[in-house]
Design a protein around this motif. Structure first.
Motif, PDB file in Angstrom:
ATOM      1  N   LEU A 179       0.838  -1.197   0.000  1.00 36.66           N
ATOM      2  CA  LEU A 179       0.000   0.000   0.000  1.00 36.66           C
ATOM      3  C   LEU A 179       0.875   1.251   0.000  1.00 36.66           C
ATOM      4  O   LEU A 179       0.679   2.166  -0.806  1.00 36.66           O
ATOM      5  CB  LEU A 179      -0.925  -0.010   1.217  1.00 36.66           C
ATOM      6  N   ALA A 180       1.850   1.305   0.885  1.00 35.04           N
ATOM      7  CA  ALA A 180       2.720   2.476   0.981  1.00 35.04           C
ATOM      8  C   ALA A 180       3.851   2.458  -0.039  1.00 35.04           C
ATOM      9  O   ALA A 180       4.383   3.514  -0.401  1.00 35.04           O
ATOM     10  CB  ALA A 180       3.309   2.559   2.389  1.00 35.04           C
ATOM     11  N   ASP A 181       4.219   1.278  -0.506  1.00 35.10           N
ATOM     12  CA  ASP A 181       5.409   1.119  -1.356  1.00 35.10           C
ATOM     13  C   ASP A 181       5.111   0.113  -2.469  1.00 35.10           C
ATOM     14  O   ASP A 181       5.669  -0.981  -2.507  1.00 35.10           O
ATOM     15  CB  ASP A 181       6.579   0.637  -0.473  1.00 35.10           C
ATOM     16  N   PRO A 182       4.228   0.455  -3.413  1.00 34.59           N
ATOM     17  CA  PRO A 182       3.838  -0.521  -4.446  1.00 34.59           C
ATOM     18  C   PRO A 182       4.991  -0.923  -5.363  1.00 34.59           C
ATOM     19  O   PRO A 182       4.925  -1.988  -5.984  1.00 34.59           O
ATOM     20  CB  PRO A 182       2.734   0.205  -5.217  1.00 34.59           C
ATOM     21  N   GLU A 183       6.032  -0.103  -5.443  1.00 29.58           N
ATOM     22  CA  GLU A 183       7.179  -0.469  -6.285  1.00 29.58           C
ATOM     23  C   GLU A 183       8.162  -1.373  -5.549  1.00 29.58           C
ATOM     24  O   GLU A 183       9.175  -1.780  -6.118  1.00 29.58           O
ATOM     25  CB  GLU A 183       7.907   0.791  -6.766  1.00 29.58           C
ATOM     26  N   GLU A 184       7.913  -1.650  -4.273  1.00 29.55           N
ATOM     27  CA  GLU A 184       8.760  -2.534  -3.461  1.00 29.55           C
ATOM     28  C   GLU A 184      10.221  -2.048  -3.448  1.00 29.55           C
ATOM     29  O   GLU A 184      11.155  -2.776  -3.747  1.00 29.55           O
ATOM     30  CB  GLU A 184       8.668  -3.977  -3.975  1.00 29.55           C
ATOM     31  N   LEU A 185      10.378  -0.802  -3.070  1.00 27.36           N
ATOM     32  CA  LEU A 185      11.697  -0.187  -3.011  1.00 27.36           C
ATOM     33  C   LEU A 185      12.269  -0.178  -1.603  1.00 27.36           C
ATOM     34  O   LEU A 185      13.460   0.112  -1.417  1.00 27.36           O
ATOM     35  CB  LEU A 185      11.629   1.251  -3.542  1.00 27.36           C
TER      36      LEU A 185
END
Length: 451
Positions: free
Chosen positions: A389-395
């Motif tokens: 939710l907060a980091d959809p790019e998985e960074l």
């Protein structure tokens, strides 16, 4: 549908979910897929159960996890006594056909012996199509093991073969599985050979946010990849046109899906084999029969759910041993329980397991084991935690954050449960090493832990 429906699987290789318009891609790469998804059933959150070619194919053919088929990595043939979709459809009176890439036989890259063809009646395929073909040099092998060079760009050559088969089988129900190599890279050149002029349309244009942030080799290769996706979608349109012209569309179920995604060397030193969305999330849609007007499915659906769905749509009893479940109750809007996460097995680049819920991605690995030599382990270590939710790019990997320890404990229990349900022994999962300075992060509520 009163008569048994024809069933067609349009199976692509290494296609990201966000190549499609229904997933927000602005390049108009997939108008035919988008029309199919909007008029049929859009499986909006679809995921592979194993992000590598052979294992994913073994699961799609059998309805079992790759550790159960034995094909936990590439290069392991599907056991000859395996019961595949071809067997189930054949027993129900269907003609069965396979066209394209198989990747489930032993030995040579090209011809596949009859006993290793998974029970299919008609055969025009290559075990490793990436090694017996190129963009304009498509060689596949018939029932007798004889090689045939098919004319045209590889996507078109294979689509022509599909249309010829359909035209010749108008009087009996058929199950046709067509496995394309596109948009997989061409191995011996490590590039994405689109038709002439196609890559130029997309060079320097929109890029998925994860690739824009991480780079990899996407800046040099994404345009060709997009060109291949565009030609695949045009082929899907040609297939549907052929069905319309033969008055067969109304009695045909079509599944479009892919084996895994593509992260363009942003997560490891190749293109997949990781738990990230770029590796595991795939475009998936059904059309025809009960799927017309099915709308968007919001539940998380695994590739392991697709075999029982195909059988169910054809009125064939789903075997109890299949690990997935048909999505038809979801399409009908029935009030049914559905898993809160999808389960992933990973091999080759690592020996790993993961679950993906609506909000969280939780992954573990076995650093003392080989992803090539070992199918499983009795112990793992937490390796990744992402807040989608907060980091959809998985960074930002949150594994090892003290603030998320309770969350990880809950996810660990869920992962272990899914591993046991997949036929694995209960493992020990060690916490990730505590990250320096990670003790004062956002507190995760009890409600958020289960999203």
């Amino acid at each position: 549908m009163s008569d048994p429906p024809n069933v067609i699987v349009f199976f692509t290789d290494q296609q990201r979910w966000d190549t499609t318009g229904v997933h927000g891609n602005p390049l108009d790469l997939t108008p035919n897929f988008d029309r199919m998804a909007r008029g049929g059933t859009d499986v909006h959150y679809a995921f592979t159960c194993q992000p590598v070619c052979g294992p994913a194919r073994s699961s799609l053919q059998t309805g079992l996890y790759a550790t159960e088929t034995g094909c936990y990595r590439n290069g392991i043939p599907l056991p000859r006594d395996s019961k595949t979709l071809a067997h189930y459809f054949g027993e129900a009176g269907y003609d069965t056909a396979y066209i394209g890439k198989w990747h489930l036989a032993e030995g040579a890259a090209g011809p596949v012996p009859p006993e290793q063809r998974g029970g299919y009646d008609y055969w025009l395929a290559s075990n490793l199509l990436e090694f017996t073909s190129d963009a304009y040099d498509t060689v596949m092998y018939d029932d007798d093991g004889k090689g045939h060079k098919l004319p045209g760009y590889r996507v078109d050559a294979q689509t022509d073969a599909m249309i010829r088969y359909i035209d010749a089988h108008q009087d009996r129900p058929f199950f046709l599985f067509s496995s394309f190599i596109e948009p997989h890279h061409q191995n011996h050149r490590n590039d994405f050979p689109a038709p002439p002029g196609y890559a130029a349309r997309y060079r320097g244009r929109w890029m998925p946010p994860d690739l824009a942030a991480l780079g990899g080799n996407a800046h040099g290769q994404l345009a060709g990849y997009c060109g291949m996706v565009k030609r695949l979608d045009e082929a899907l349109g040609r297939l549907i046109d052929a069905l319309i012209s033969l008055d067969m569309l109304d009695n045909t179920v079509i599944l479009f899906t892919s084996d895994h995604g593509c992260h363009f060397r942003t997560r490891n030193d190749e293109y997949k084999r990781s738990p990230h969305e770029s590796s595991i999330r795939v475009p998936t849609a059904f059309y025809g029969g009960p799927f017309v007007g099915g709308g968007r499915i919001s539940q998380l659906v695994s590739l392991i759910d697709l075999p029982p769905t195909l059988l169910d749509a054809a009125g064939i009893v789903v075997p109890d041993h299949m690990r997935g479940r048909s999505i038809l109750p979801l399409v009908r809007g029935d009030d049914v329980e559905w898993p809160d996460e999808v389960f992933l097995q990973m091999s080759e680049s690592q020996l790993g397991r993961a679950i993906r819920s609506k909000r969280w991605k939780y992954a573990v690995s076995a650093p003392e084991k080989s992803g090539w030599d070992d199918a499983g382990s009795d112990s793992y270590v937490e390796s990744e935690l992402y807040d989608l939710l907060a980091d959809p790019e998985e960074l930002r990997n949150l594994a090892g954050y003290e603030s998320h320890r309770d969350l990880c404990d809950g996810l660990r229990a869920r992962l272990i449960k899914r591993m046991i349900l997949a036929g694995e022994d209960e493992p020990v999962i060690e916490p990730a090493p505590l990250q320096p300075g990670a003790g004062q992060q956002l507190v995760v509520s009890a409600e958020e832990r289960w999203l």
